[in-house]
Design an enzyme around this catalytic site. Structure first.
Site, mmCIF file in Angstrom:
data_model
loop_
_atom_site.group_PDB
_atom_site.id
_atom_site.type_symbol
_atom_site.label_atom_id
_atom_site.label_comp_id
_atom_site.label_asym_id
_atom_site.label_seq_id
_atom_site.Cartn_x
_atom_site.Cartn_y
_atom_site.Cartn_z
ATOM 1 N N GLU A 246 0.837 -1.200 0.000
ATOM 2 C CA GLU A 246 0.000 0.000 0.000
ATOM 3 C C GLU A 246 0.866 1.241 0.000
ATOM 4 O O GLU A 246 1.971 1.228 0.532
ATOM 5 C CB GLU A 246 -0.855 0.062 1.281
ATOM 6 N N LYS A 248 2.337 4.426 1.411
ATOM 7 C CA LYS A 248 2.519 4.923 2.777
ATOM 8 C C LYS A 248 2.337 6.435 2.730
ATOM 9 O O LYS A 248 3.182 7.150 2.205
ATOM 10 C CB LYS A 248 3.903 4.555 3.314
ATOM 11 N N ARG A 268 -2.121 8.273 16.867
ATOM 12 C CA ARG A 268 -1.272 7.107 17.102
ATOM 13 C C ARG A 268 -0.950 6.976 18.588
ATOM 14 O O ARG A 268 -0.817 5.900 19.112
ATOM 15 C CB ARG A 268 0.012 7.317 16.300
ATOM 16 N N GLU A 298 -4.787 6.861 7.488
ATOM 17 C CA GLU A 298 -3.840 7.970 7.592
ATOM 18 C C GLU A 298 -4.569 9.224 7.119
ATOM 19 O O GLU A 298 -5.198 9.219 6.053
ATOM 20 C CB GLU A 298 -2.613 7.680 6.712
ATOM 21 N N PHE A 337 -6.976 2.156 5.914
ATOM 22 C CA PHE A 337 -6.240 0.930 5.581
ATOM 23 C C PHE A 337 -6.580 -0.271 6.448
ATOM 24 O O PHE A 337 -6.085 -1.352 6.195
ATOM 25 C CB PHE A 337 -4.730 1.172 5.561
ATOM 26 N N ARG A 414 5.414 -4.182 17.262
ATOM 27 C CA ARG A 414 6.144 -3.847 16.034
ATOM 28 C C ARG A 414 6.693 -5.148 15.482
ATOM 29 O O ARG A 414 7.769 -5.593 15.869
ATOM 30 C CB ARG A 414 7.267 -2.860 16.360
ATOM 31 N N LYS A 420 7.602 -1.371 6.456
ATOM 32 C CA LYS A 420 7.537 -0.113 5.703
ATOM 33 C C LYS A 420 8.823 0.049 4.915
ATOM 34 O O LYS A 420 9.903 -0.280 5.404
ATOM 35 C CB LYS A 420 7.323 1.068 6.644
HETATM 36 P P1 ATP Z 1 6.798 6.467 10.520
HETATM 37 O O1 ATP Z 1 7.603 7.569 11.104
HETATM 38 O O2 ATP Z 1 7.497 5.668 9.482
HETATM 39 O O3 ATP Z 1 5.435 6.910 10.077
HETATM 40 P P2 ATP Z 1 5.722 5.239 12.932
HETATM 41 O O4 ATP Z 1 6.610 4.783 14.041
HETATM 42 O O5 ATP Z 1 4.832 6.405 13.156
HETATM 43 O O6 ATP Z 1 6.634 5.407 11.669
HETATM 44 P P3 ATP Z 1 5.129 2.670 11.935
HETATM 45 O O7 ATP Z 1 4.132 1.709 12.409
HETATM 46 O O8 ATP Z 1 6.539 2.337 12.135
HETATM 47 O O9 ATP Z 1 4.745 4.065 12.577
HETATM 48 O O10 ATP Z 1 4.922 2.951 10.390
HETATM 49 C C1 ATP Z 1 3.690 2.896 9.875
HETATM 50 C C2 ATP Z 1 3.024 4.258 9.897
HETATM 51 O O11 ATP Z 1 2.797 4.675 8.581
HETATM 52 C C3 ATP Z 1 1.667 4.154 10.534
HETATM 53 O O12 ATP Z 1 1.728 4.417 11.905
HETATM 54 C C4 ATP Z 1 0.833 5.149 9.769
HETATM 55 O O13 ATP Z 1 0.819 6.385 10.456
HETATM 56 C C5 ATP Z 1 1.571 5.371 8.480
HETATM 57 N N1 ATP Z 1 0.871 4.898 7.275
HETATM 58 C C6 ATP Z 1 0.707 5.604 6.150
HETATM 59 N N2 ATP Z 1 0.077 4.898 5.220
HETATM 60 C C7 ATP Z 1 -0.177 3.686 5.752
HETATM 61 C C8 ATP Z 1 -0.809 2.502 5.258
HETATM 62 N N3 ATP Z 1 -1.290 2.415 4.021
HETATM 63 N N4 ATP Z 1 -0.870 1.440 6.110
HETATM 64 C C9 ATP Z 1 -0.379 1.508 7.359
HETATM 65 N N5 ATP Z 1 0.222 2.596 7.869
HETATM 66 C C10 ATP Z 1 0.333 3.675 7.077
#
Ligand code: ATP
Length: 550
Positions: A246, A248, A268, A298, A337, A414, A420
């Site tokens: 998907e 991001k 979050r 998101e 999502f 996690r 990602k």
């Molecule tokens: P990052 O700084 O990379 O956003 P994070 O620590 O906030 O990291 P992670 O779970 O590591 O969060 O990375 C996934 C994040 O990406 C999710 O928390 C969400 O906010 C964002 N995101 C964006 N698009 C998507 C998607 N299609 N599916 C899941 N998460 C998504």
């Protein structure tokens, strides 16, 4: 139970930094309290009187509290301020000042945990006319019945600054220890409910079996499932076998809860941001069926349909006043999502089913409500996932998510089942030294740009071809500039004077004999033309080398 007993526990907890000792102190205390008091002391050990995600907040500032302390102790507010300066915080200052207290309240009843807890809860509920003086009245009632150490902890709790080194993990361990429950079960029930008061109460009354039955419920936010970094698109897809890839998006994650007509939006970190973005609740009510549900997505700030800086979205969700004004200025778009609950909990269903249900149940005809762009990937079509990545960063997004379609939703973890793959946050400034005409419809434009950085001797060294990230307007502008700086042209290729500076995003630096720099960029994407920069500002081979070596 007397508040003094909890205060003794606070003192003991503050007196050690060892996690195991803290756990033991709490476990011993938990085993002594009754069912009604247990959820209260669990929250109070965290310095709270409501679950952390609750909208309620005490809203008491240092000033009000200092005023209350001054009037209970019988000294000027200046004297309180001086003591705060000397001791470092109001709690310690209050304790010290109580030693000199002149206005003793004789015959006052000892404070109970329940009384302190419910009084502080009342403070949070006060709003409207004369709210400050009504808050002060409650604080005065508490402080005037308190002794020095009680006053210290009442002050800290009222200000939401307990700071005794007890986090959720220690409380969980103490609950497990007190009631003989597997730590994993306690952890999961916490991730699902985010209410340790509830977890403790169920552990006490129904034991492990009761906790296993706890599940998510709309209105109570769930700790989000988190992603690990992917080592590479192909590696990850090959490992998973089948994957859902998907886009991001670069916004903020929102967890959407609906119960009957009421929509609640959590970030979050599970902050409740519903009131700052009222239009979102309306869009959501329109797009979803009239059922209770929990979904995730998101939320992105947009302008003319394109994502804009993530800063704007932060400004929007933090805004407390003039909210209506901001709705038009910073329009929001949601990319859903996941679906965690729809009439029943869905987290144990595989992602592919949850995604399917999302698709079946959400009406995406409104521009503000979308499903995240996705493809089904497998080792046979890795190029499609790479294409999705390219178009994602070209569209101003962050990269792609690579998710295992067979997996349940695991709150708060996690894990390896959601990955990602992002463009590196660093960008490079490079100079254009050549280009190639596009194909077909784009043959009038230069579609691909040969870009270079410089070495120590200021010699230009090619590093990649950048072909994505350009909207029509930029493409046109760049093509004109290329014409202007053209040195010669052969076939579809041309060489230009090194005048045009571009900012480039990329996913990775790789070693490459094909380019003069000896390194190249994977998935280079043009972020923008840097008219404010010159060839003096471009990046160097040395910097690239050191970034490659990490
Ligand atoms: P990052 O700084 O990379 O956003 P994070 O620590 O906030 O990291 P992670 O779970 O590591 O969060 O990375 C996934 C994040 O990406 C999710 O928390 C969400 O906010 C964002 N995101 C964006 N698009 C998507 C998607 N299609 N599916 C899941 N998460 C998504």
């Amino acid at each position: 139970m007397k508040y003094q007993e909890l205060v003794n526990v606070y003192e003991a907890l503050a007196g050690t930094t060892k996690r195991l000792e803290k756990t033991d102190i709490l476990a011993e205390f938990f085993s002594k309290v009754d069912t009604q008091t247990l959820p209260q002391v669990v929250l109070m050990a965290l310095g709270l009187v409501f679950p952390p995600w609750s909208e309620e907040e005490q809203g008491v500032g240092d000033k009000i509290l200092m005023k209350a302390v001054s009037s209970v102790v019988g000294v000027s507010t200046n004297a309180v301020e001086d003591m705060v300066r000397e001791k470092g915080d109001i709690g310690a200052a209050a304790e010290e000042l109580y030693k000199k207290r002149t206005q003793q309240t004789f015959f006052s009843k000892p404070l109970t945990i329940d009384f302190v807890f419910t009084s502080i809860r009342k403070i949070a509920k006060i709003s409207g006319n004369h709210s400050q003086s009504r808050k002060i009245a409650i604080i005065l009632e508490l402080l005037s019945s308190a002794n020095g150490t009680e006053a210290k902890y009442i002050s800290k709790t009222v200000l939401e600054e307990l700071r005794i080194g007890v986090g959720e993990g220690i409380i969980r361990d103490a609950i497990s220890k007190t009631f003989g429950i597997d730590k994993k079960v306690t952890e999961r029930s916490h991730m699902l409910t985010n209410d340790l008061g509830l977890v403790a109460e169920v552990a006490m009354n129904e034991g492990e079996e009761g906790l296993k039955k706890l599940t998510l419920k709309p209105g109570r936010p769930v700790k989000p499932m988190l992603a690990q970094l992917s080592e590479g698109i192909a590696i990850s897809i090959n490992e998973m076998g089948k994957a859902i890839c998907e886009t991001k998006y670069d916004g903020i994650r929102v967890q959407i809860h609906k119960i009957k007509d009421n929509v609640q939006l959590f970030t979050r970190r599970l902050e409740n941001v519903t009131e700052a973005i009222p239009e979102m609740s309306d869009y959501i009510k329109e797009a979803f069926p009239d059922e209770d549900f929990i979904a995730e997505g998101e939320m992105v700030a947009t302008k003319d349909g394109k994502p804009i800086s993530f800063q704007y979205i932060l400004q929007r969700v933090r805004r407390k006043y003039n909210i209506e004004e901001a709705i038009d200025k910073v329009p929001l778009t949601l990319f859903l999502f996941d679906l965690l609950y729809l009439k029943i909990p869905l987290i144990d269903e595989p992602l592919k089913i949850r995604r399917e249900l999302l698709k079946e149940n959400v009406n995406t005809s409104k521009a503000q409500i979308n499903l995240s762009e996705m493809i089904e990937a497998s080792p046979e079509n890795i190029d499609e996932a790479e294409k999705l990545f390219n178009s994602s960063i070209a569209g101003g997004n962050e990269g792609i998510m690579i998710k295992d379609p067979e997996e349940p939703y695991i709150p708060g973890i996690r894990g390896k089942k959601m990955l990602k793959f992002k463009a590196e946050p660093e960008t490079l400034d490079v100079v254009v030294v050549g280009g190639t005409h596009g194909l077909g419809k784009r043959s009038n434009f230069i579609g691909s740009y040969l870009i270079a950085i410089k070495n120590q001797d200021n010699e230009l060294k090619t590093v990649a071809h950048a072909a994505t990230g350009l909207d029509d307007e930029t493409l046109e502008k760049l093509t004109k500039l290329m014409e202007k700086y053209k040195i010669y042209e052969k076939g579809t290729k041309l060489t230009v004077e090194p005048k045009i500076i571009l900012e480039i995003a990329y996913s990775e630096i790789v070693k490459s004999p094909e380019y003069e720099a000896g390194y190249s960029l994977r998935f280079p994407v043009v972020r923008r033309i840097r008219e404010d920069k010159s060839i003096d500002d471009i990046d160097t081979v040395e910097r690239l080398e050191s970034m490659f070596k990490g």
